[in-house]
Design an enzyme around this catalytic site. Structure first.
Site, mmCIF file in Angstrom:
data_model
loop_
_atom_site.group_PDB
_atom_site.id
_atom_site.type_symbol
_atom_site.label_atom_id
_atom_site.label_comp_id
_atom_site.label_asym_id
_atom_site.label_seq_id
_atom_site.Cartn_x
_atom_site.Cartn_y
_atom_site.Cartn_z
ATOM 1 N N GLU B 116 53.361 1.668 18.732
ATOM 2 C CA GLU B 116 52.780 0.361 19.088
ATOM 3 C C GLU B 116 53.785 -0.446 19.915
ATOM 4 O OE1 GLU B 116 49.745 0.245 18.493
ATOM 5 O OE2 GLU B 116 49.181 0.757 16.441
ATOM 6 N N TYR B 123 52.613 -3.425 28.320
ATOM 7 C CA TYR B 123 51.931 -4.638 28.802
ATOM 8 C C TYR B 123 52.881 -5.453 29.669
ATOM 9 C CZ TYR B 123 48.680 -3.244 25.201
ATOM 10 O OH TYR B 123 47.828 -2.507 24.423
ATOM 11 N N GLU B 205 41.958 -1.042 14.329
ATOM 12 C CA GLU B 205 42.148 0.176 15.104
ATOM 13 C C GLU B 205 40.801 0.770 15.532
ATOM 14 O OE1 GLU B 205 45.116 1.600 15.896
ATOM 15 O OE2 GLU B 205 46.559 0.674 14.547
ATOM 16 N N ASP B 238 46.784 7.329 21.583
ATOM 17 C CA ASP B 238 47.594 7.018 20.401
ATOM 18 C C ASP B 238 46.767 6.291 19.346
ATOM 19 O OD1 ASP B 238 49.799 8.063 21.703
ATOM 20 O OD2 ASP B 238 50.539 6.112 22.396
ATOM 21 N N GLU B 239 45.986 5.320 19.790
ATOM 22 C CA GLU B 239 45.214 4.520 18.833
ATOM 23 C C GLU B 239 44.187 5.372 18.101
ATOM 24 O OE1 GLU B 239 46.350 1.907 17.953
ATOM 25 O OE2 GLU B 239 47.456 1.121 19.652
ATOM 26 N N HIS B 242 46.017 6.758 15.290
ATOM 27 C CA HIS B 242 46.283 5.750 14.258
ATOM 28 C C HIS B 242 45.026 5.487 13.435
ATOM 29 C CE1 HIS B 242 49.455 4.118 17.312
ATOM 30 N NE2 HIS B 242 49.745 5.326 16.864
#
Lengths: 90, 376
Positions: B116, B123, B205, B238-239, B242
Site C-alpha cells: 500500500e 500517487y 478493498e 495488488d488490491e 488483498h
C-alpha cells in the site's frame, strides 16, 4: 498427462450442456460457448469466477489462492477431469 | 495483556488462533497453521513493482486536453485513491500486528501494508508529473468535506479497535474511564471490534477501491491518461490479492476453522457486517454524485457507476456468505475485466516466465546425453 483430444460433457445449470476439451481452462471453454461468466485476474487469486461444482472433478493448473468453499471451483485455473455439473452464479 | 516484541515462552504457533492468542516469537515459515497466508506473501512479493518504472510523461499533455468536469473527475478520484492508500499503508500494521498470533499472518499483514505504501508513492509520482507543485491537491484531501466523510467512516473501525487494544494492553480487562468516557474491555468485546474492523477493511478493498479503478480505466478506454492507468492496473492487481486475504480471514472465522469464539461472533454480528457493506455502497453512490456534479465523461456517468457499485457489491457480499441485495445481472462496465486481468499487466519479459526466471539460477538437470561427446 491428459490426452488433449479428450472431451468432457459439462452440464451448466440453467444454461445447458457444453463440451469441454482438456487443453483449455474451464473458463475458456465457457467463454468459447458465449456464456456470460464473471472474471478478473484469470490466475486464481481474485475469486471473481467462483462457481459451484455440483458433480464431477477438476484439476488445477495453478494453486488457487482465492477463497473457495469445499463445493466451489475457480474455472479460470482448472480443467475438467471428468464430466461436470456446475452452477455459474449470475 | 502486555505486548512483547519477542515472546520468551515457547508457543506452538500451529495451535494458536489468528488473533488474540500468544504474541508471535520466532518468524518461521516452514510450517503454517493457515498456509494460504504464506502463499499470498509469495504471490504478493512476485508482484513487486516500482512507480518510476511506468512512464507517465504523456499524461501531462492529455490532462491539459481534458474538459473541466473531466479534470474534476480525474483529480477527485486520485485524491480518493490517495486517501484509501494512506489509511491502508499504516492501519493494518497498527491495528492487527499487536494482536496477531501467527507468524505467517503477521508477515502477510506487513507485506500487504508495504505494498500500500508503494501505491501511495505512485500517487505522488503521478501528481508530480501533472503539476509542478502538487501541494494543493494533497492539502485538499484533509479539508475536502466529501473526502473527509469517507475518511471518517473508513478509519472509524480501525481507530476503535486500536484504542480498545491499547487499553487492554496497558490496563487489562475491566471497565476503564478515559477522559470521562467509560470503556468496557474484555476478550469478547475486543474480538467483536476486530470482526467489525475486518469487515470494514474487506468492504474497502472490495468496493471502494473498485469504484476508483472504474474511473481511472474509463479514461484509459478513451486512450487518455494511459500512464496513470498502467500504474492503477498494477495497484488493482495488488488490491485483488488483498481482498482475497480479507475474504479468507472472514471465511476462516465464519466456518469455525480458527477461533470458535470468532465463529460465534461472525454469526452474532452478521447484520452489522452487512450494514458495513451497505453503508459503503451508499457512500460510493454519493461519491459518484460528487464526481459527476459538473458533468459526465464519455463512457462513464453517475448511473453506470452506481450500477457498477451494486454489481460488484453483489459479488463481494456473496463471497463472504452474505445475501446479494441488488438486482444487477450483468456487468455494466464489461471493459473493466480487460484492466483487471493479470495477463494484461505488463511485466519485464524475463519475468513473464516466472518459474524459469530465478536470480542466480543453476541448471541442476543433467541428462545422460550431456556427456555424449565427452571422451577420456
Amino acid at each position: 498427462m491428459s490426452n488433449s483430444d479428450e472431451r468432457f460433457h459439462i452440464d451448466i445449470v440453467d444454461v445447458g450442456p457444453v463440451s469441454a476439451s482438456t487443453d483449455k481452462t474451464l473458463l475458456e471453454t465457457i467463454e468459447a460457448h458465449n456464456i456470460d461468466v464473471h472474471f478478473h485476474c484469470r490466475e486464481g487469486f481474485c475469486g471473481a469466477c467462483r462457481t459451484k461444482l455440483l458433480c464431477g472433478k477438476v484439476s488445477y493448473t495453478t494453486d488457487p489462492l482465492a477463497y473457495i468453499d469445499d463445493d466451489e471451483i475457480l474455472p479460470c485455473c482448472c480443467i475438467p477431469t471428468s464430466a461436470l455439473k456446475i452452477d455459474i452464479p449470475r | 495483556m502486555k505486548y512483547t516484541t519477542f515472546n520468551q515462552q515457547s508457543v506452538n504457533s500451529l495451535s494458536e488462533p489468528m488473533f488474540f492468542g500468544n504474541p508471535v516469537n520466532v518468524a518461521r515459515y516452514d510450517q503454517q497453521k493457515h498456509s494460504i497466508f504464506e502463499k499470498l506473501i509469495e504471490k504478493q512479493i512476485s508482484f513487486f513493482w516500482r512507480p518510476e518504472e511506468v512512464d507517465v510523461s504523456r499524461d501531462r499533455v492529455d490532462f491539459q486536453k481534458l474538459t473541466d468536469p473531466e479534470k474534476h473527475i480525474f483529480i477527485s478520484n486520485l485524491k480518493y485513491q490517495t486517501l484509501l492508500d494512506s489509511v491502508q499503508g499504516r492501519s493494518p500494521n497498527i491495528a492487527f500486528l499487536p494482536i496477531i498470533s501467527l507468524p505467517e499472518l503477521e508477515t502477510w499483514v506487513e507485506t500487504w501494508s508495504f505494498f500500500e505504501t508503494i501505491h501511495s508513492r505512485s500517487y505522488t509520482h503521478i501528481l508530480r508529473n501533472l503539476f509542478s507543485d502538487p501541494s494543493d491537491i494533497f492539502d485538499d484531501i484533509v479539508v475536502n468535506d466529501e473526502i473527509k466523510r469517507r475518511a471518517s467512516d473508513i478509519s472509524r473501525y480501525y481507530d476503535d479497535l486500536i484504542f480498545a487494544t491499547q487499553l487492554w494492553q496497558t490496563q487489562g480487562e475491566g471497565t476503564h474511564t478515559v477522559d470521562g468516557e467509560t470503556h468496557v474491555i474484555n476478550q469478547r468485546e475486543l474480538k467483536k471490534k476486530l470482526y467489525l474492523c475486518m469487515n470494514s477493511v474487506n468492504a474497502l478493498e472490495a468496493i471502494r477501491f473498485y469504484v476508483s479503478f472504474a474511473c481511472t480505466f474509463a479514461f484509459a478506454e478513451r486512450k487518455l491518461m494511459e500512464g496513470n492507468s498502467k500504474i492503477i492496473r498494477l495497484i488493482a492487481r495488488d488490491e485483488n490479492l488483498h481482498l482475497t486475504s480479507t475474504q479468507h480471514i472472514l471465511n476462516i472465522w465464519a466456518k469455525g476453522k480458527d477461533d470458535p469464539e470468532m465463529a460465534e461472533i461472525a454469526e452474532e454480528c452478521k447484520d452489522q457486517a452487512r450494514e458495513i457493506f451497505m453503508c459503503a455502497v451508499a457512500q460510493e453512490k454519493e461519491w459518484a454524485d460528487y464526481l459527476f456534479k459538473d458533468g459526465s465523461m464519455i463512457g462513464l456517468n453517475k448511473q453506470i457507476l452506481c450500477e457498477y457499485v451494486e454489481y460488484i457489491a453483489n459479488q463481494r457480499m456473496a463471497a463472504i456468505g452474505l445475501d446479494t441485495p441488488f438486482d444487477v445481472k450483468s456487468n455494466p462496465l464489461p471493459w473493466m475485466n480487460n484492466y483487471l486481468n493479470s495477463d494484461n499487466v505488463q511485466v519485464a519479459p524475463q519475468e513473464s516466465e516466472i518459474s524459469s526466471y530465478l536470480v542466480g539460477q543453476i541448471d541442476s538437470s543433467v541428462s545422460e546425453d550431456d556427456f555424449a561427446d565427452f571422451e577420456l
